[in-house]
Design a protein around this motif. Sequence first.
Motif, PDB file in Angstrom:
ATOM      1  N   TYR A  48       3.399   7.060   5.759  1.00  0.00           N
ATOM      2  CA  TYR A  48       5.040   7.579   5.144  1.00  0.00           C
ATOM      3  C   TYR A  48       4.827   6.808   3.394  1.00  0.00           C
ATOM      4  O   TYR A  48       5.864   7.376   2.949  1.00  0.00           O
ATOM      5  N   ILE A  52      -0.792   2.355  10.167  1.00  0.00           N
ATOM      6  CA  ILE A  52      -1.239   3.905   9.229  1.00  0.00           C
ATOM      7  C   ILE A  52      -0.177   4.300   9.416  1.00  0.00           C
ATOM      8  O   ILE A  52      -0.747   5.252   8.083  1.00  0.00           O
ATOM      9  N   ALA A  53       0.864   4.682  10.359  1.00  0.00           N
ATOM     10  CA  ALA A  53       1.626   5.904   9.877  1.00  0.00           C
ATOM     11  C   ALA A  53       2.732   5.332   9.008  1.00  0.00           C
ATOM     12  O   ALA A  53       3.341   6.115   8.006  1.00  0.00           O
ATOM     13  N   ARG A 112       3.505   9.845  13.514  1.00  0.00           N
ATOM     14  CA  ARG A 112       2.223   9.476  13.660  1.00  0.00           C
ATOM     15  C   ARG A 112       1.881   7.817  14.231  1.00  0.00           C
ATOM     16  O   ARG A 112       0.878   6.943  14.459  1.00  0.00           O
ATOM     17  N   SER A 113       3.335   7.359  14.735  1.00  0.00           N
ATOM     18  CA  SER A 113       3.014   5.974  15.429  1.00  0.00           C
ATOM     19  C   SER A 113       2.711   6.464  16.539  1.00  0.00           C
ATOM     20  O   SER A 113       1.855   5.311  16.824  1.00  0.00           O
ATOM     21  N   LEU A 135       9.999   2.042  10.958  1.00  0.00           N
ATOM     22  CA  LEU A 135       8.877   2.031  10.866  1.00  0.00           C
ATOM     23  C   LEU A 135       7.428   1.495  11.670  1.00  0.00           C
ATOM     24  O   LEU A 135       7.500   0.241  11.255  1.00  0.00           O
ATOM     25  N   THR A 136       7.208   2.123  12.824  1.00  0.00           N
ATOM     26  CA  THR A 136       6.121   1.150  13.681  1.00  0.00           C
ATOM     27  C   THR A 136       4.497   1.293  12.792  1.00  0.00           C
ATOM     28  O   THR A 136       4.911   2.734  13.643  1.00  0.00           O
ATOM     29  N   GLN A 137       3.484   1.329  12.790  1.00  0.00           N
ATOM     30  CA  GLN A 137       2.468   1.403  12.952  1.00  0.00           C
ATOM     31  C   GLN A 137       2.010   1.032  11.585  1.00  0.00           C
ATOM     32  O   GLN A 137       2.333   1.643  10.617  1.00  0.00           O
ATOM     33  N   PRO A 193       9.387  -0.819  19.570  1.00  0.00           N
ATOM     34  CA  PRO A 193       8.877  -0.900  20.736  1.00  0.00           C
ATOM     35  C   PRO A 193       7.964  -1.275  21.864  1.00  0.00           C
ATOM     36  O   PRO A 193       6.759  -1.376  22.592  1.00  0.00           O
ATOM     37  N   LEU A 194       6.538  -0.984  21.381  1.00  0.00           N
ATOM     38  CA  LEU A 194       5.465  -1.192  21.373  1.00  0.00           C
ATOM     39  C   LEU A 194       4.535  -2.962  20.857  1.00  0.00           C
ATOM     40  O   LEU A 194       3.613  -3.172  20.978  1.00  0.00           O
ATOM     41  N   GLN A 195       5.980  -3.448  20.229  1.00  0.00           N
ATOM     42  CA  GLN A 195       4.699  -4.872  20.571  1.00  0.00           C
ATOM     43  C   GLN A 195       4.456  -5.569  19.626  1.00  0.00           C
ATOM     44  O   GLN A 195       3.604  -6.110  20.340  1.00  0.00           O
ATOM     45  N   VAL A 196       4.155  -5.003  18.677  1.00  0.00           N
ATOM     46  CA  VAL A 196       3.322  -5.139  17.875  1.00  0.00           C
ATOM     47  C   VAL A 196       3.268  -5.416  16.051  1.00  0.00           C
ATOM     48  O   VAL A 196       5.141  -4.984  16.359  1.00  0.00           O
ATOM     49  N   VAL A 242      15.617   3.111   8.444  1.00  0.00           N
ATOM     50  CA  VAL A 242      14.756   3.290   9.990  1.00  0.00           C
ATOM     51  C   VAL A 242      14.074   1.800  10.372  1.00  0.00           C
ATOM     52  O   VAL A 242      13.505   1.728   9.165  1.00  0.00           O
ATOM     53  N   ARG A 246       4.199   0.225  27.068  1.00  0.00           N
ATOM     54  CA  ARG A 246       4.990   0.241  25.951  1.00  0.00           C
ATOM     55  C   ARG A 246       5.901   1.859  25.326  1.00  0.00           C
ATOM     56  O   ARG A 246       6.480   2.401  24.813  1.00  0.00           O
ATOM     57  N   GLN A 273       9.165   3.375  23.516  1.00  0.00           N
ATOM     58  CA  GLN A 273       8.993   4.330  22.833  1.00  0.00           C
ATOM     59  C   GLN A 273       9.792   5.902  22.428  1.00  0.00           C
ATOM     60  O   GLN A 273      10.320   6.133  21.961  1.00  0.00           O
TER      61      GLN A 273
END
Lengths: 213, 213
Positions: B74, B69-70, A96-97, B65-67, B51-54, B63, A137, A141
């Motif tokens: 989760y 909404i993801a 989902r990311s 977790l990124t983003q 790695p998305l740099q946000v 772990v 990016r 990932q």
Amino acid sequence: METPTLYAYYRSSCSWRVRTTLNWKRIDYETIPISLIKDEQKTPEYSSLNPLQVVPTLKIDGVSLTQSIAILEYLEETRPEKPLLPRDPIKRALVRSLVQAIASDTQPVTNLRVVKYAGEERRDEWLNYWMTYAFQRIEVQLATTAGDYCVGNEVTLADVCLVPQVYNANRVNVDMSKFPTIQRINNKCLELDAFKKAHPHRQIDCPDELKEN
Amino acid sequence: METPTLYAYYRSSCSWRVRTTLNWKRIDYETIPISLIKDEQKTPEYSSLNPLQVVPTLKIDGVSLTQSIAILEYLEETRPEKPLLPRDPIKRALVRSLVQAIASDTQPVTNLRVVKYAGEERRDEWLNYWMTYAFQRIEVQLATTAGDYCVGNEVTLADVCLVPQVYNANRVNVDMSKFPTIQRINNKCLELDAFKKAHPHRQIDCPDELKEN
């Protein structure tokens, strides 16, 4: 049960995501083309199905569903055969990311209405800049998650979202040689029937000069 | 179990979404501020987590977790108490459609890096245009789904995403009187502790002149 109806535009990457998922899960559906070039997404008739005035809309199970990612999650929940999300919650979060890295951080900045508003004279530079930015990016990932596909060795929603974005990038000559992992996964996905049949050039509203069979 | 760590920026609406959800589910967490103004999201240290740099990144269950909404999905899957998604798949799809209408179609077009690239001189006009555009469509969609909150009478992920977007809109003087349903829901959410505690002005990296307690 009534055959689901997909309101879609051949070149819309959000429409392509839903087509791939329907194909992957072997769900028969009919397509009704909505031309974004002719602004058909703003007609009162279509707006009553999709108040957000975007494509796609999926009529299924007696309701009209909007927003491609919401539709993919719905299909996954109600048609769990041929899953496109792993079982493990952490892997689901990785998928989902990547989905959001494309569906939120990349595609919306490069869609037709944003490009128009940014200024038509900036069109190619704008599109190239943002897709290159995002792929840089995403490539990093993927180095930590990819196997044959975006996350491990099974096709997931991340692949479903990646392939249309690569098509868009190729249209504006993004230098894809910088993104070997993305390219490799894209090529592998495009060998699969579900992706091939969903390709813009095989849709009924694709202009004749682009059409493939 | 280790306390989760949230890497966030006080004013980032994606960070706010995660803060609200953690609060709502009564998950204790620590915050590490990442200043988007100082480009701290691009340091090698942070990039190795994200790695998305946000922002945000949530370190949880061993772990990163990124983003946002993801991350919300989760948390919903692994901490189902105090749910933020309804049980019914069709209602879940309605919630997720609104989530994406904000997280995909609105926020990304108005984030810092896009505004910079569109041209600083267009800043206010750009932000006002896109938020007004989005809220017009979301207001219509809410007419068919809203009760006390975005979808029915329970708080969902759609509300979690809506509130930070309204904050952003107020910052650039979007005429919110045009969007009575959005305003009503926003005000109702801001009466709840989970939203209040997550407010940008109550974060450790909020500048003193804005800080509230």
